[in-house]
Scaffold this motif. Structure first.
Motif, PDB file in Angstrom:
ATOM      1  N   THR A 246      -4.654  -2.369 -21.076  1.00 23.44           N
ATOM      2  CA  THR A 246      -3.214  -3.112 -20.897  1.00 23.44           C
ATOM      3  C   THR A 246      -3.080  -3.056 -19.374  1.00 23.44           C
ATOM      4  O   THR A 246      -3.838  -2.543 -18.451  1.00 23.44           O
ATOM      5  N   ASP A 247      -2.070  -3.783 -19.149  1.00 27.89           N
ATOM      6  CA  ASP A 247      -1.716  -3.810 -17.482  1.00 27.89           C
ATOM      7  C   ASP A 247      -0.507  -3.155 -17.281  1.00 27.89           C
ATOM      8  O   ASP A 247       0.146  -3.438 -16.065  1.00 27.89           O
ATOM      9  N   GLU A 248      -0.057  -2.151 -17.959  1.00 28.94           N
ATOM     10  CA  GLU A 248       0.944  -1.230 -17.727  1.00 28.94           C
ATOM     11  C   GLU A 248       0.711  -0.511 -16.389  1.00 28.94           C
ATOM     12  O   GLU A 248      -0.430  -0.032 -16.151  1.00 28.94           O
ATOM     13  N   PRO A 249       1.675  -0.340 -15.456  1.00 26.70           N
ATOM     14  CA  PRO A 249       1.565   0.347 -14.206  1.00 26.70           C
ATOM     15  C   PRO A 249       1.165   1.785 -14.502  1.00 26.70           C
ATOM     16  O   PRO A 249       1.556   2.464 -15.310  1.00 26.70           O
ATOM     17  N   ILE A 250       0.325   2.226 -13.436  1.00 28.21           N
ATOM     18  CA  ILE A 250      -0.255   3.292 -13.783  1.00 28.21           C
ATOM     19  C   ILE A 250       0.520   4.571 -13.462  1.00 28.21           C
ATOM     20  O   ILE A 250       0.588   5.540 -14.572  1.00 28.21           O
ATOM     21  N   ALA A 251       1.705   4.439 -12.778  1.00 24.12           N
ATOM     22  CA  ALA A 251       2.519   5.237 -12.629  1.00 24.12           C
ATOM     23  C   ALA A 251       3.469   5.740 -14.061  1.00 24.12           C
ATOM     24  O   ALA A 251       3.812   6.658 -14.547  1.00 24.12           O
ATOM     25  N   ARG A 252       3.574   4.237 -14.715  1.00 24.41           N
ATOM     26  CA  ARG A 252       4.356   4.308 -15.889  1.00 24.41           C
ATOM     27  C   ARG A 252       3.514   5.031 -17.246  1.00 24.41           C
ATOM     28  O   ARG A 252       3.887   5.800 -17.868  1.00 24.41           O
ATOM     29  N   ILE A 253       2.088   4.763 -17.048  1.00 27.58           N
ATOM     30  CA  ILE A 253       1.159   5.473 -17.989  1.00 27.58           C
ATOM     31  C   ILE A 253       1.207   7.174 -17.790  1.00 27.58           C
ATOM     32  O   ILE A 253       1.530   7.625 -18.854  1.00 27.58           O
ATOM     33  N   GLY A 254       1.329   7.467 -16.740  1.00 26.40           N
ATOM     34  CA  GLY A 254       1.471   8.870 -16.156  1.00 26.40           C
ATOM     35  C   GLY A 254       2.667   9.361 -16.870  1.00 26.40           C
ATOM     36  O   GLY A 254       2.636  10.467 -17.437  1.00 26.40           O
ATOM     37  N   ARG A 255       3.801   8.764 -16.649  1.00 21.09           N
ATOM     38  CA  ARG A 255       5.099   9.216 -17.231  1.00 21.09           C
ATOM     39  C   ARG A 255       4.919   9.272 -18.809  1.00 21.09           C
ATOM     40  O   ARG A 255       5.600  10.374 -19.078  1.00 21.09           O
ATOM     41  N   ARG A 256       4.234   8.340 -19.314  1.00 20.95           N
ATOM     42  CA  ARG A 256       4.267   8.504 -20.746  1.00 20.95           C
ATOM     43  C   ARG A 256       3.697   9.571 -21.238  1.00 20.95           C
ATOM     44  O   ARG A 256       3.671   9.988 -22.454  1.00 20.95           O
ATOM     45  N   LEU A 257       2.436  10.047 -20.322  1.00 19.02           N
ATOM     46  CA  LEU A 257       1.748  11.110 -21.047  1.00 19.02           C
ATOM     47  C   LEU A 257       2.070  12.502 -20.356  1.00 19.02           C
ATOM     48  O   LEU A 257       1.526  13.456 -20.372  1.00 19.02           O
ATOM     49  N   GLY A 258       3.244  12.411 -19.744  1.00 18.19           N
ATOM     50  CA  GLY A 258       3.922  13.817 -19.584  1.00 18.19           C
ATOM     51  C   GLY A 258       3.654  14.352 -17.911  1.00 18.19           C
ATOM     52  O   GLY A 258       3.931  15.449 -17.635  1.00 18.19           O
ATOM     53  N   PHE A 259       3.316  13.270 -17.145  1.00 20.84           N
ATOM     54  CA  PHE A 259       3.271  13.552 -15.676  1.00 20.84           C
ATOM     55  C   PHE A 259       4.228  12.586 -14.821  1.00 20.84           C
ATOM     56  O   PHE A 259       4.164  11.453 -14.536  1.00 20.84           O
ATOM     57  N   PRO A 260       5.524  13.555 -14.571  1.00 21.44           N
ATOM     58  CA  PRO A 260       6.498  12.767 -13.702  1.00 21.44           C
ATOM     59  C   PRO A 260       5.890  12.197 -12.330  1.00 21.44           C
ATOM     60  O   PRO A 260       6.448  11.313 -11.823  1.00 21.44           O
ATOM     61  N   GLU A 261       5.036  12.895 -11.657  1.00 24.08           N
ATOM     62  CA  GLU A 261       4.590  12.412 -10.179  1.00 24.08           C
ATOM     63  C   GLU A 261       3.063  11.762 -10.641  1.00 24.08           C
ATOM     64  O   GLU A 261       2.327  12.359 -11.148  1.00 24.08           O
ATOM     65  N   PRO A 262       2.928  10.460 -10.190  1.00 27.38           N
ATOM     66  CA  PRO A 262       1.897   9.841 -10.193  1.00 27.38           C
ATOM     67  C   PRO A 262       0.555  10.529  -9.569  1.00 27.38           C
ATOM     68  O   PRO A 262      -0.463  10.357  -9.924  1.00 27.38           O
ATOM     69  N   THR A 263       0.843  11.458  -8.462  1.00 25.36           N
ATOM     70  CA  THR A 263      -0.150  12.138  -7.837  1.00 25.36           C
ATOM     71  C   THR A 263      -0.757  13.070  -8.906  1.00 25.36           C
ATOM     72  O   THR A 263      -2.034  13.384  -8.946  1.00 25.36           O
ATOM     73  N   ASN A 264      -0.111  13.795  -9.647  1.00 21.37           N
ATOM     74  CA  ASN A 264      -0.503  14.732 -10.514  1.00 21.37           C
ATOM     75  C   ASN A 264      -1.258  14.242 -11.727  1.00 21.37           C
ATOM     76  O   ASN A 264      -2.322  14.589 -12.009  1.00 21.37           O
ATOM     77  N   PHE A 265      -0.751  13.020 -12.045  1.00 15.32           N
ATOM     78  CA  PHE A 265      -1.609  12.140 -13.182  1.00 15.32           C
ATOM     79  C   PHE A 265      -2.822  11.602 -12.488  1.00 15.32           C
ATOM     80  O   PHE A 265      -3.947  11.843 -13.200  1.00 15.32           O
ATOM     81  N   GLY A 266      -2.900  11.294 -11.398  1.00 19.43           N
ATOM     82  CA  GLY A 266      -4.326  10.837 -10.477  1.00 19.43           C
ATOM     83  C   GLY A 266      -5.154  11.862 -10.646  1.00 19.43           C
ATOM     84  O   GLY A 266      -6.259  11.717 -10.889  1.00 19.43           O
ATOM     85  N   ARG A 267      -4.494  13.239 -10.179  1.00 20.50           N
ATOM     86  CA  ARG A 267      -5.668  14.261 -10.175  1.00 20.50           C
ATOM     87  C   ARG A 267      -5.980  14.506 -11.286  1.00 20.50           C
ATOM     88  O   ARG A 267      -7.318  15.110 -11.501  1.00 20.50           O
ATOM     89  N   PHE A 268      -5.249  14.637 -12.413  1.00 24.17           N
ATOM     90  CA  PHE A 268      -5.644  15.036 -13.667  1.00 24.17           C
ATOM     91  C   PHE A 268      -6.709  14.076 -14.184  1.00 24.17           C
ATOM     92  O   PHE A 268      -7.796  14.544 -14.770  1.00 24.17           O
ATOM     93  N   PHE A 269      -6.632  12.736 -14.198  1.00 25.02           N
ATOM     94  CA  PHE A 269      -7.477  11.957 -14.557  1.00 25.02           C
ATOM     95  C   PHE A 269      -8.875  11.771 -13.768  1.00 25.02           C
ATOM     96  O   PHE A 269      -9.856  11.736 -14.513  1.00 25.02           O
ATOM     97  N   THR A 270      -8.707  12.003 -12.366  1.00 28.12           N
ATOM     98  CA  THR A 270     -10.011  12.010 -11.889  1.00 28.12           C
ATOM     99  C   THR A 270     -10.663  13.257 -12.394  1.00 28.12           C
ATOM    100  O   THR A 270     -11.965  13.088 -12.373  1.00 28.12           O
ATOM    101  N   ARG A 271     -10.099  14.265 -12.369  1.00 30.45           N
ATOM    102  CA  ARG A 271     -10.910  15.684 -12.849  1.00 30.45           C
ATOM    103  C   ARG A 271     -11.547  15.268 -14.303  1.00 30.45           C
ATOM    104  O   ARG A 271     -12.834  15.803 -14.428  1.00 30.45           O
ATOM    105  N   GLU A 272     -10.886  14.816 -15.212  1.00 31.02           N
ATOM    106  CA  GLU A 272     -10.887  14.657 -16.564  1.00 31.02           C
ATOM    107  C   GLU A 272     -12.351  13.505 -16.680  1.00 31.02           C
ATOM    108  O   GLU A 272     -13.299  13.895 -17.523  1.00 31.02           O
TER     109      GLU A 272
END
Length: 298
Positions: A246-272
Motif C-alpha cells: 500500500t501507499d499508506e503513510p508510514i506514520a499512519r501504519i505505525g499508529r494502526r499497529l499501536g505505535f503513537p510515535e513514528p520514531t518508536n515504530f521505526g525503531r521496532f521495525f528496523t530491529r525486527e
C-alpha cells in the motif's frame, strides 16, 4: 511469523465485493490487475494455486517459494503475494470467507503454503482442479451447480489435508506446521484479535488464563521462539504487508499497529526486519519517503 490478518478495504484485489458464496477460477496474473507484479498485492480471499507451466518464484509474505509444473500454493486473506518476472502459468481457485460455510473442512486448516506434487497425488489433484474450473464456468447461476462447486472445493481442500508428509530432505513441500498444543493455538487466536493494541506477553497470558512462563514454554515448543518474539513477529509481518503493498503513510501504519510515535515504530521495525520502514517499502517497489502521493503542481 503467524500467517493471518485482513487487508483494509482500500487494498482489495477486486474492486467489487464477492457474493457471499463466491467461488471463482482465474489466472495468476489476473491477481496483479495489470500491474505486472511490480509490488505485492494484499489478498482479500482464500486461494489455491496450481502451477501448470513455466518456472519461477512466487513470494508469499516475503518468502520466496520456487514454482514449476505441479507446484501447489495455499494462500490466505491478508497475505502479501508477488510473482517474479519469470512467466508462470497457473490456475487459481479463489473463494470468499463464507463460501464453505456449513461444510466440514476444518481438517484442512493447516495445509502447508507450498507443496510440490508428484505421482498419483499430482494426477488426482490436477483432475480435481480441472473439474472445478469446468464446474465454475458451467451454469454458474443455477443453485444445484453452485452447490456442486462448493462441495468440489471442499473435496479439494480435504485431499490437500490428506497429502502425506514430505520425506526428510526431499522437495515435496515446505515443512508443515509443528505440533501445537492448546495453549499456543489459543495464543495465536488472541494475538490475531489484539496485536494492534498490545504486544505485552502479560496481557495475552491474562486473557488465556496462564502464566507468562507457561505461554513462553508453549511457544518455544511449537516454534522455537519465545512468546514475545511470536507477538512481535505478527506485528512486523502486518507492518511489512502494509508497507510493501500500500501507499499508506508510514506514520499512519505505525499508529494502526499501536505505535503513537513514528520514531518508536521505526525503531521496532528496523530491529525486527533489518531495514527502516522507508527502505523496506522502496526495496519492494513502493514510493520513496513516507508513502504520501506527490504534491500536485500549479
Amino acid at each position: 511469523m503467524i500467517p493471518s490478518g485482513q487487508p483494509s478495504p482500500a487494498t482489495r484485489v477486486d474492486a467489487s465485493p464477492p457474493r457471499p458464496d463466491d467461488i471463482t477460477t482465474l489466472a495468476l496474473d489476473d491477481l496483479a490487475e495489470g500491474a505486472d507484479w511490480r509490488r505485492p498485492v494484499l489478498l482479500d480471499a482464500d486461494l489455491v494455486v496450481l502451477v501448470t507451466g513455466g518456472h519461477g518464484t512466487v513470494e508469499l509474505d516475503f518468502r520466496a517459494l520456487p514454482c514449476r509444473p505441479g507446484t501447489l500454493l495455499r494462500a490466505r486473506p491478508g497475505q502479501a503475494l508477488r510473482c517474479e518476472a519469470t512467466r508462470i502459468d497457473a490456475v487459481v481457485v479463489r473463494w470468499s470467507a463464507t463460501a464453505l460455510r456449513g461444510l466440514d473442512v476444518d481438517a484442512a486448516a493447516d495445509v502447508p503454503a507450498h507443496w510440490q506434487l508428484a505421482g498419483e497425488d499430482a494426477d488426482v489433484l490436477r483432475n480435481e482442479v480441472t473439474q472445478l474450473v469446468v464446474d465454475c464456468r458451467r451454469q454458474p447461476d443455477v443453485p444445484a451447480a453452485r452447490a456442486l462447486v462448493r462441495h468440489r472445493l471442499a473435496v479439494l481442500l480435504l485431499r490437500l489435508a490428506l497429502l502425506p508428509p514430505a520425506p526428510p530432505g526431499g522437495d515435496g513441500a515446505e515443512a508443515g506446521p509443528r505440533t501445537e498444543n492448546a495453549t499456543f493455538r489459543r495464543l495465536r487466536q488472541e494475538v490475531e484479535r489484539g496485536y494492534q493494541h498490545t504486544r505485552r506477553v502479560e496481557d495475552y497470558a491474562a486473557r488465556i488464563g496462564c502464566s507468562v512462563r507457561t505461554l513462553t514454554r508453549a511457544c518455544l515448543a511449537a516454534t522455537g521462539r519465545s512468546a514475545k518474539q511470536v507477538i512481535d513477529d505478527r506485528v512486523a509481518l502486518e507492518a511489512s504487508r502494509l508497507l510493501a503493498a500500500t501507499d499508506e503513510p508510514i506514520a499512519r501504519i505505525g499508529r494502526r499497529l499501536g505505535f503513537p510515535e513514528p520514531t518508536n515504530f521505526g525503531r521496532f521495525f528496523t530491529r525486527e526486519v533489518g531495514l527502516s520502514p522507508g527502505a523496506f517499502r522502496s526495496a519492494r517497489g513502493g514510493p520513496a519517503g513516507n508513502g504520501r502521493p506527490p504534491a500536485r503542481r500549479g
